[in-house]
Motif scaffolding. Structure first.
Motif, PDB file in Angstrom:
ATOM      1  N   LEU A  75     -20.533 -55.861  22.397  1.00 51.16           N
ATOM      2  CA  LEU A  75     -20.423 -56.050  23.919  1.00 51.16           C
ATOM      3  C   LEU A  75     -20.487 -57.348  24.377  1.00 51.16           C
ATOM      4  O   LEU A  75     -19.832 -57.941  25.371  1.00 51.16           O
ATOM      5  N   ALA A  76     -21.557 -58.239  23.810  1.00 52.67           N
ATOM      6  CA  ALA A  76     -21.466 -59.637  24.234  1.00 52.67           C
ATOM      7  C   ALA A  76     -20.474 -60.484  24.032  1.00 52.67           C
ATOM      8  O   ALA A  76     -20.085 -61.238  24.965  1.00 52.67           O
ATOM      9  N   CYS A  77     -19.734 -60.043  23.015  1.00 56.43           N
ATOM     10  CA  CYS A  77     -18.614 -61.085  22.802  1.00 56.43           C
ATOM     11  C   CYS A  77     -17.487 -60.493  23.622  1.00 56.43           C
ATOM     12  O   CYS A  77     -16.754 -61.356  24.272  1.00 56.43           O
ATOM     13  N   TRP A  78     -17.269 -59.344  24.010  1.00 57.42           N
ATOM     14  CA  TRP A  78     -16.201 -58.898  24.879  1.00 57.42           C
ATOM     15  C   TRP A  78     -16.412 -59.492  26.214  1.00 57.42           C
ATOM     16  O   TRP A  78     -15.765 -59.912  26.873  1.00 57.42           O
ATOM     17  N   ILE A  79     -17.855 -59.342  26.881  1.00 59.46           N
ATOM     18  CA  ILE A  79     -18.362 -59.893  28.073  1.00 59.46           C
ATOM     19  C   ILE A  79     -18.020 -61.412  28.103  1.00 59.46           C
ATOM     20  O   ILE A  79     -17.334 -62.100  28.994  1.00 59.46           O
ATOM     21  N   LYS A  80     -18.239 -62.284  27.063  1.00 59.97           N
ATOM     22  CA  LYS A  80     -18.330 -63.613  27.131  1.00 59.97           C
ATOM     23  C   LYS A  80     -16.876 -64.052  26.990  1.00 59.97           C
ATOM     24  O   LYS A  80     -16.418 -64.917  27.701  1.00 59.97           O
ATOM     25  N   ILE A 106     -28.736 -64.877  29.137  1.00 58.15           N
ATOM     26  CA  ILE A 106     -29.598 -63.828  29.810  1.00 58.15           C
ATOM     27  C   ILE A 106     -28.856 -62.971  30.783  1.00 58.15           C
ATOM     28  O   ILE A 106     -28.993 -62.053  31.020  1.00 58.15           O
ATOM     29  N   ASP A 107     -27.756 -63.615  31.432  1.00 54.41           N
ATOM     30  CA  ASP A 107     -27.113 -62.616  32.336  1.00 54.41           C
ATOM     31  C   ASP A 107     -26.335 -61.775  31.318  1.00 54.41           C
ATOM     32  O   ASP A 107     -26.051 -60.657  31.883  1.00 54.41           O
ATOM     33  N   ILE A 108     -25.671 -61.938  30.231  1.00 57.45           N
ATOM     34  CA  ILE A 108     -25.151 -60.952  29.428  1.00 57.45           C
ATOM     35  C   ILE A 108     -26.081 -59.931  28.875  1.00 57.45           C
ATOM     36  O   ILE A 108     -25.610 -58.650  29.083  1.00 57.45           O
ATOM     37  N   ALA A 109     -27.225 -60.253  28.639  1.00 62.11           N
ATOM     38  CA  ALA A 109     -28.112 -59.337  28.184  1.00 62.11           C
ATOM     39  C   ALA A 109     -28.585 -58.424  29.424  1.00 62.11           C
ATOM     40  O   ALA A 109     -28.637 -57.223  29.307  1.00 62.11           O
ATOM     41  N   GLN A 110     -28.641 -58.944  30.473  1.00 61.78           N
ATOM     42  CA  GLN A 110     -28.855 -58.169  31.572  1.00 61.78           C
ATOM     43  C   GLN A 110     -27.894 -57.060  31.849  1.00 61.78           C
ATOM     44  O   GLN A 110     -28.031 -55.998  32.375  1.00 61.78           O
ATOM     45  N   MET A 111     -26.528 -57.603  31.743  1.00 63.90           N
ATOM     46  CA  MET A 111     -25.589 -56.672  32.167  1.00 63.90           C
ATOM     47  C   MET A 111     -25.259 -55.644  31.229  1.00 63.90           C
ATOM     48  O   MET A 111     -25.163 -54.349  31.392  1.00 63.90           O
ATOM     49  N   ILE A 112     -25.711 -56.024  29.949  1.00 62.59           N
ATOM     50  CA  ILE A 112     -25.576 -55.044  28.806  1.00 62.59           C
ATOM     51  C   ILE A 112     -26.765 -53.701  28.961  1.00 62.59           C
ATOM     52  O   ILE A 112     -26.502 -52.783  29.046  1.00 62.59           O
ATOM     53  N   VAL A 113     -28.026 -54.299  29.400  1.00 61.89           N
ATOM     54  CA  VAL A 113     -29.034 -53.410  29.606  1.00 61.89           C
ATOM     55  C   VAL A 113     -28.653 -52.404  30.862  1.00 61.89           C
ATOM     56  O   VAL A 113     -28.925 -51.402  30.574  1.00 61.89           O
ATOM     57  N   TYR A 114     -27.919 -53.116  31.769  1.00 56.29           N
ATOM     58  CA  TYR A 114     -27.629 -52.111  32.973  1.00 56.29           C
ATOM     59  C   TYR A 114     -26.822 -51.304  32.409  1.00 56.29           C
ATOM     60  O   TYR A 114     -26.795 -49.823  32.770  1.00 56.29           O
ATOM     61  N   VAL A 115     -25.437 -51.428  31.850  1.00 57.75           N
ATOM     62  CA  VAL A 115     -24.530 -50.711  31.545  1.00 57.75           C
ATOM     63  C   VAL A 115     -25.038 -49.717  30.353  1.00 57.75           C
ATOM     64  O   VAL A 115     -24.559 -48.524  30.727  1.00 57.75           O
TER      65      VAL A 115
END
Length: 139
Positions: A75-80, A106-115
């Motif tokens: 997920l982090a790779c896909w977002i970035k 930090i933004d990626i971590a927060q989006m992943i936690v939300y999703v």
């Protein structure tokens, strides 16, 4: 007797305070969730929908818990870095391109936690350190 009553009131008050407190990890997850929601609304909702329902055959839904769990390390790779490969989510093919985003870890971590904790998902916390580790393994 008055001293016992006063002690009982103090003990009851302290016990209710201690019971209602969350541990630091839960507080962090709640903060990540809230910030992730704001980022999702600003950057992801147009394609993935207000309820994670996706957009036709272009953007996959974010409601498939099994897909998210089995791809959590990606997920982090896909977002970035974005995604251009075909995906099969909930038995449907999606071929739309997701753009890259130059978000901080930090933004990626927060989006992943939300999703991963919305739209019927309950996958817990995800930290900046986990994002950094996952980003180091991007293809």
């Amino acid at each position: 007797m008055r001293n016992y009553l006063l002690l009982a009131i103090i003990f009851t008050t302290l016990a209710s305070i201690v019971i209602s407190c969350q541990d630091a990890r839960q507080v962090q997850q709640d903060m990540y969730y809230t910030n992730g929601r704001d980022l999702y609304i600003a950057y992801c909702q147009n394609c993935h929908g207000a309820n994670g329902e996706g957009l036709a055959k272009l953007a996959p839904p974010l409601t498939d818990t099994l897909f998210l769990k089995s791809n959590k390390k990606k997920l982090a790779c896909w977002i970035k870095n974005g995604v251009s490969e075909q995906m099969i989510v909930a038995g449907e093919k999606y071929e739309g391109k997701m753009p890259d985003h130059n978000f901080a870890n930090i933004d990626i971590a927060q989006m992943i936690v939300y999703v991963t904790n919305t739209f019927g998902n309950k996958q817990g916390n995800y930290t900046q350190n986990e994002v950094a580790a996952d980003l180091s393994n991007c293809n």
